[in-house]
Design a protein around this motif. Sequence first.
Motif, PDB file in Angstrom:
ATOM      1  N   LEU A  10      21.779 -22.501   6.597  1.00 29.75           N
ATOM      2  CA  LEU A  10      20.370 -22.366   6.982  1.00 29.75           C
ATOM      3  C   LEU A  10      19.762 -23.711   7.371  1.00 29.75           C
ATOM      4  N   VAL A  11      20.033 -24.742   6.569  1.00 27.48           N
ATOM      5  CA  VAL A  11      19.496 -26.079   6.887  1.00 27.48           C
ATOM      6  C   VAL A  11      20.060 -26.550   8.232  1.00 27.48           C
ATOM      7  N   SER A  12      21.372 -26.335   8.419  1.00 25.59           N
ATOM      8  CA  SER A  12      21.986 -26.754   9.697  1.00 25.59           C
ATOM      9  C   SER A  12      21.370 -25.989  10.865  1.00 25.59           C
TER      10      SER A  12
ATOM     11  N   GLY B 236      21.095 -18.044  20.275  1.00 27.25           N
ATOM     12  CA  GLY B 236      21.923 -19.240  20.097  1.00 27.25           C
ATOM     13  C   GLY B 236      22.032 -19.624  18.628  1.00 27.25           C
ATOM     14  N   LEU B 237      20.908 -19.541  17.915  1.00 24.20           N
ATOM     15  CA  LEU B 237      20.907 -19.924  16.503  1.00 24.20           C
ATOM     16  C   LEU B 237      21.715 -18.937  15.666  1.00 24.20           C
ATOM     17  N   VAL B 238      21.583 -17.647  16.001  1.00 23.28           N
ATOM     18  CA  VAL B 238      22.336 -16.638  15.246  1.00 23.28           C
ATOM     19  C   VAL B 238      23.840 -16.833  15.461  1.00 23.28           C
ATOM     20  N   LEU B 239      24.241 -17.068  16.705  1.00 21.60           N
ATOM     21  CA  LEU B 239      25.667 -17.279  16.988  1.00 21.60           C
ATOM     22  C   LEU B 239      26.177 -18.526  16.267  1.00 21.60           C
ATOM     23  N   SER B 240      25.355 -19.572  16.219  1.00 19.41           N
ATOM     24  CA  SER B 240      25.748 -20.785  15.511  1.00 19.41           C
ATOM     25  C   SER B 240      25.844 -20.527  14.014  1.00 19.41           C
ATOM     26  N   PHE B 241      24.877 -19.781  13.492  1.00 15.57           N
ATOM     27  CA  PHE B 241      24.837 -19.439  12.062  1.00 15.57           C
ATOM     28  C   PHE B 241      26.159 -18.780  11.651  1.00 15.57           C
TER      29      PHE B 241
END
Lengths: 277, 342
Positions: free
Chosen positions: A66-68, A205-210
Amino acid sequence: MNERSWAGLALALPALLVVVTFFVAPLLMSAVLAFRGKDGGLTLMHFEKAIEFYSTDLLFSGAIVLVSTAAIGAIAVAIAGYLTLGENPRTVAILRWLYRWPLFIPFIVTAQVMRTFLAKNGMLNHVLTGVGLLDPLQAQSLLDWRGIVVAFVWKQAPFVTLLVAGAMAAVDRQHIEAARNLGASRWRVLFEIVLPQSRRTLMVGLVLSFVTMLSVLSVPLMINPNSPTMLTVDIAYRINSHGDYAVANALCLMSLALASLGAWFYLREAARKADGA
Amino acid sequence: MPAPYLVAENVSVAYGPVRVLDRVSLDVARGELVALLGSSGCGKTTLLRAIAGFVRPTDGRIAVDGRDITHTPPEARGTAMMFQSYALWPHMDVAANIGYGLRMRGAARDEIARRVDEMLKLLKLEGYGGRAISALSGGQKQRVALGRALAVDPSVLLLDEPMSNLDYRVRLELRHELRALQKRVGITAIYVTHDREEALTLADRIAVIDAGRIAQLGTPDEVFHRPSSPFVAGFMGADNAVDVVRAGERWTRPPPGAAGAPVRAHFRADRARVVGAGETPAGGLVLDGVVSQRVYLGTEYRYRVRSDGADFWIEDGARRDEGTSLRVHVPDDALLVFPIAA
């Protein structure tokens, strides 16, 4: 079913077989084994053991990712925003050329680079000591949770930036000019005009990175393998050191539950986009 | 004459090696609407964008109400631009779009609401404040874009072909509304268009722009009836051009191999009149020719006539077949004669 439908099915069959054999079946098998006791009966014992041993790591993994993700979002918006609204063509060109490099570097290489960079005697402390910003006696290793976050952000921020910069470039230029014309500064244009119109792409993008970060083994293994660490390290440990597939499977399902949260966001955004289109 | 409110002085703009505006000077009085008229790529939108601050002049200065704004960023100029695509923000409703400029100026919430209501009323959009932009028609979007620009009470209103995306009937209606509104509000405005009818209807003065320069600046009547160059004459509809020489009281086509420099006469298709074969009216220009093409316009016909190797168009109510011979007379007051450029 007519002849055409059969032909269609025949065409799709090889791909379908590959997916079922190599993805769906192992996944189901893993899920089943996580709930099966030594006597073959249904049990929650493996989950109890996983929670008893690794609940801190579960929270650690969630917090790290989450922090990342938050840091990746902030950096991606800053870089993509500058690429879209920056007025110095030379700086924009340099940044555009530079930011994509980590995209082509594998996680394991990133982890190795960070080990050299963030260690107690690493390059970062050397530079900080050299310029007088750090007392050599106070130098400390950053190869803990901070190292994992730095490695994840360094590796994933360019990917999200690439997506967000594309979405921002697709915003009608006149929308930006209209806002500036009415008195909006570039910061306000970014946060009130450009970002709201690129929000969905940023979310995707954030979900895929997560999800990607949740599944990376090499980075936590090389930077911070000791407890608390990430679930991927625990899964590898259960299998390699104990041959304990049952607890490993339970940890996998817990990891999958975390990733599913991301997938739920992703699908919701995709559905909204389809509705809006 | 009162001091000009907006002054553009010797403004030049270049995109790389291409010079788009070449020492353009323009004065606009307070409350005046000046149309920048020209074909695509002539530089009219670039001049507007230079005034708005989106394009930096390579040379010259721009001032509004005595304040030099040549190097002022767009957000600090106090101008408001209405874009060709309207550029309404789809993630905000109508009221938020109209009130945005006021929010940027730090207006209080109730002041913004009052002004937005005022704009909605002025633009006949009452009850539309909460609507999404995607739920509006083209004409309504145009009004919202105008409301957004007018809400901040700008020093100069800049309009970049605001009607080009509308169908003909809506355009006609809005054209008159816009003119009435501009007069009522008394705002200084610059209107970019490639449509001469629009420029003639709306503007107090028209600047015809050709290849980055103002070819003529004058009232609609001056520009229409007394064009200063063949380009302006052609752009304002006098697009028939034939080489002529003076022969006593009238103009005539130069005989083959004739000595002396001929001049070129421009005239509008609707000012040429078909006369009888043997008739020779006094003065003007008489041309004998053959109909080579016929176009039906509804109330009359438009004919392409070939005469001694020159082609021109005339308009006439009678139906004639292609190949018909006829004699055409253009009166002196319809002829715009210019020396032939070297």
